[in-house]
Design an enzyme around this catalytic site. Structure first.
Site, PDB file in Angstrom:
ATOM      1  N   CYS A 123       0.522  -1.641  -0.084  1.00  0.00           N
ATOM      2  CA  CYS A 123       0.080  -0.279   0.027  1.00  0.00           C
ATOM      3  C   CYS A 123       0.980   1.372   0.358  1.00  0.00           C
ATOM      4  O   CYS A 123       1.922   0.781  -0.751  1.00  0.00           O
ATOM      5  CB  CYS A 123      -1.196  -0.054   1.011  1.00  0.00           C
TER       6      CYS A 123
ATOM      7  N   ARG B 245      -3.054  -0.619   5.287  1.00  0.00           N
ATOM      8  CA  ARG B 245      -4.272  -2.345   4.186  1.00  0.00           C
ATOM      9  C   ARG B 245      -3.027  -2.830   4.547  1.00  0.00           C
ATOM     10  O   ARG B 245      -3.790  -4.116   4.619  1.00  0.00           O
ATOM     11  CB  ARG B 245      -4.631  -1.027   3.294  1.00  0.00           C
TER      12      ARG B 245
ATOM     13  N   ASP C  53      -8.528   3.750   0.994  1.00  0.00           N
ATOM     14  CA  ASP C  53      -7.026   4.379   1.675  1.00  0.00           C
ATOM     15  C   ASP C  53      -7.845   4.687   3.371  1.00  0.00           C
ATOM     16  O   ASP C  53      -8.376   5.871   3.502  1.00  0.00           O
ATOM     17  CB  ASP C  53      -5.986   5.333   1.817  1.00  0.00           C
TER      18      ASP C  53
HETATM   19  P1  4NP Z   1      -2.154   3.052   3.749  1.00  0.00           P
HETATM   20  O1  4NP Z   1      -2.701   4.448   5.097  1.00  0.00           O
HETATM   21  O2  4NP Z   1      -1.664   3.079   2.839  1.00  0.00           O
HETATM   22  O3  4NP Z   1      -2.951   2.004   4.397  1.00  0.00           O
HETATM   23  O4  4NP Z   1      -0.643   2.147   5.274  1.00  0.00           O
HETATM   24  C1  4NP Z   1      -1.659   5.713   4.928  1.00  0.00           C
HETATM   25  C2  4NP Z   1      -1.175   5.120   5.482  1.00  0.00           C
HETATM   26  C3  4NP Z   1       0.061   6.704   6.088  1.00  0.00           C
HETATM   27  C4  4NP Z   1      -0.517   7.388   4.645  1.00  0.00           C
HETATM   28  C5  4NP Z   1      -1.017   7.133   3.959  1.00  0.00           C
HETATM   29  C6  4NP Z   1      -1.890   6.792   3.862  1.00  0.00           C
HETATM   30  N1  4NP Z   1       0.231   8.879   4.930  1.00  0.00           N
HETATM   31  O5  4NP Z   1      -0.089   9.675   4.613  1.00  0.00           O
HETATM   32  O6  4NP Z   1       0.930   9.207   6.132  1.00  0.00           O
END
Ligand code: 4NP
Length: 150
Positions: free
Chosen positions: A9, A15, A122
């Protein structure tokens, strides 16, 4: 030889740690290796988001020991299947591929199932219910992947 599956991800804290934990719970670790990574490096070394840890725990899975790492070009050699949670992750992984063989390893997680949507949203900026929704989507896809891997 083990089949090696990488879940990817953006942050590797919401995710893909869930996808790693869920798929691990459905496969034989002697025949399938599962890992996860993020296309961005904001959270390298961190544990999964507390909301992902909580929703996994609610469903009987412990993902709290996982540590965030960034996706690397070396992962194309190390893994057989690379599952992206959304189209943006997919495009960012494909950009790093060095050959058609490497490109063909990359798939959208939800292409494995017919949920009527192709991306795992997300949940980072949303509420707790977003994490339950994401858990359910990933669980259905991992069930289909696990069946194919057996
Ligand atoms: P992930 O979610 O891609 O599902 O781990 C996110 C976690 C952190 C961030 C964005 C999406 N961020 O911008 O820090």
């Amino acid at each position: 030889m083990k089949t090696k599956v990488l879940m990817v991800c953006l942050g590797n804290i919401c995710r893909s740690p869930l996808a790693e934990g869920i798929l691990k719970s459905k496969i034989n670790p002697e025949t399938v290796l599962v890992d996860s990574a993020g296309t961005a490096g904001y959270h390298v070394g961190n544990s999964p988001d507390p909301r992902s840890i909580a929703v996994a725990k609610k469903h009987g899975l412990d993902i709290s020991f996982q540590k965030c790492r960034k996706f690397s070009e070396k992962d194309f050699e190390a893994f057989d299947l690379i599952y992206a949670m959304d189209k943006s992750n997919f495009a960012n992984i494909i950009k790093l591929a060095g050959s058609k063989v490497e490109e063909r390893k990359v798939k959208l997680l939800l292409d494995e199932v017919d949920l009527g949507v192709s991306e795992v949203p997300d949940p980072y900026y949303g509420g707790e219910d977003g994490f339950e929704n994401v858990f359910q989507m990933i669980d259905i896809a991992c069930e289909a992947i696990a069946k194919k891997l057996i």
